[in-house]
Write an enzyme that holds these catalytic residues in place. Structure first.
Site, mmCIF file in Angstrom:
data_model
loop_
_atom_site.group_PDB
_atom_site.id
_atom_site.type_symbol
_atom_site.label_atom_id
_atom_site.label_comp_id
_atom_site.label_asym_id
_atom_site.label_seq_id
_atom_site.Cartn_x
_atom_site.Cartn_y
_atom_site.Cartn_z
ATOM 1 N N SER A 251 -4.153 16.719 76.467
ATOM 2 C CA SER A 251 -3.131 16.244 76.373
ATOM 3 C C SER A 251 -3.128 15.549 77.384
ATOM 4 O O SER A 251 -3.685 15.368 78.275
ATOM 5 C CB SER A 251 -1.527 17.167 75.771
ATOM 6 O OG SER A 251 -1.534 17.361 77.254
ATOM 7 N N LYS A 252 -2.036 14.420 77.163
ATOM 8 C CA LYS A 252 -1.920 13.369 78.861
ATOM 9 C C LYS A 252 -1.482 14.108 79.944
ATOM 10 O O LYS A 252 -1.692 13.068 80.469
ATOM 11 C CB LYS A 252 -0.696 12.561 78.147
ATOM 12 C CG LYS A 252 1.009 13.510 78.242
ATOM 13 C CD LYS A 252 1.913 12.165 77.489
ATOM 14 C CE LYS A 252 3.002 12.891 77.516
ATOM 15 N NZ LYS A 252 4.098 11.996 76.684
#
Length: 323
Positions: A251-252
């Site tokens: 994910s980010k």
């Protein structure tokens, strides 16, 4: 029968390389079979979805080298390809389920549901299984509760076990009533993902769904909805996810993993596709390649059976525009 597959992102954020890998594999599965590929925007959760993200997703997918035969920007025989414009179909499905006696109003609050600590756990993202609190309410009890709170609608499950053959994950079995009776329309009027995806896949003639393994446990609910609505389900293939260096789903938080960020950094689409193919067992080493070059050698059996770890060095290299 012509194979019809789809990629159906939620436009609640930027497309990242984990999503892109799923899109690439779904596209390759269809293109290898000479089938038809659809793009559908699953923006049914309106508070979280943004049109600017939908536009960016389309732009990023095309930059990656993917195309589609039907979709929001190209139209097609099953338009619209945006869920927020298909709500009449979901309401029609609810009416059919209600007429069959399979729905009931639920007045439980989120806090009440979270307090059910002793219940067995259901789907991974939901916590405790719903114990059927509102299933047996009398008409008078429903009327009294409705005066205090608008209800959600729940689908009534049974105890029949569910089996299906997953083209990537193998034979799957789930106990009856997976996660308990589940919501098909929220109290705020938003239709559930489970209902919308079933209605849309059937209406659009989808024969094959390739998606991430995080959605594997939702398949049981979708299968019972297909059966209740008298619809034929597609074949499913759930592929393992990409994990970050910490072993958690990519994910980010792991850095510049959004395609938009990689593009801005100067990373080439061919470099991204090369890594996606390498992580998916389609290349022996990461090297720049166009998506269309992967079609002849694509086989679902080559995709790893377990989550793939992406190293910090690779993320840094991609994020730095070095590919």
């Amino acid at each position: 029968m012509t194979l019809r597959g789809r990629f159906a992102p939620t436009p609640s954020g930027f497309l990242h390389i984990g999503n892109a890998r799923t899109a690439l594999l779904a596209w390759l599965q269809v293109r290898k079979a000479g089938g038809q590929f659809l793009l559908r925007m699953e923006d049914i959760d309106k508070p979280r979805s943004r049109p600017e993200y939908a536009r960016q997703i389309i732009d990023d997918l095309r930059w990656l080298g993917l195309d589609w035969d039907e979709g929001p920007d190209v139209g097609g025989p099953f338009a619209p390809y945006v869920q927020s414009e298909r709500e009449a179909l979901y309401e029609e499905a609810l009416s059919k389920l209600d007429a069959a006696g399979l729905l009931y109003p639920c007045y439980c609050s989120r806090a009440e549901l979270q307090a059910i600590a002793s219940a067995p756990h259901g789907l991974a993202s939901e916590g405790p299984a719903y114990p059927g609190t509102c299933r047996g309410l009398t008409a008078a009890e429903r009327e009294a509760r409705a005066a205090r709170k608008p209800p959600s609608l729940r689908f009534m499950t049974d105890n029949a076990p569910i089996f299906f053959e997953d083209l990537a994950a193998g034979r799957q079995s789930f106990p009856g009533g997976p996660g308990g009776d589940f919501i098909v329309k929220r109290a705020d009027g938003i239709f559930s993902y489970q209902l919308a995806v079933v209605v849309d896949d059937a209406a659009m003639g989808i024969t094959d769904v390739l998606r991430g393994s995080d959605l594997l446990d939702s398949t049981a609910r979708q299968l019972v909805l297909f059966e209740a609505l008298g619809l034929a389900p597609p074949r499913y293939a759930h592929v393992p996810l990409l994990n970050g260096p910490d072993g958690r789903r990519l994910s980010k938080r792991h850095g510049a993993v959004a395609l938009a960020a990689l593009r801005s950094a100067g990373t080439s689409a061919e470099s991204v596709v090369g890594y996606l193919a390498y992580w998916s067992g389609l290349l022996d080493r990461p090297e720049p390649v166009r998506a269309e070059e992967l079609i002849p050698g694509f086989r679902l059996s080559r995709v790893p059976k377990h989550p793939v770890a992406v190293s910090a060095d690779v993320l840094e290299r991609l994020g730095g525009g070095k590919g």
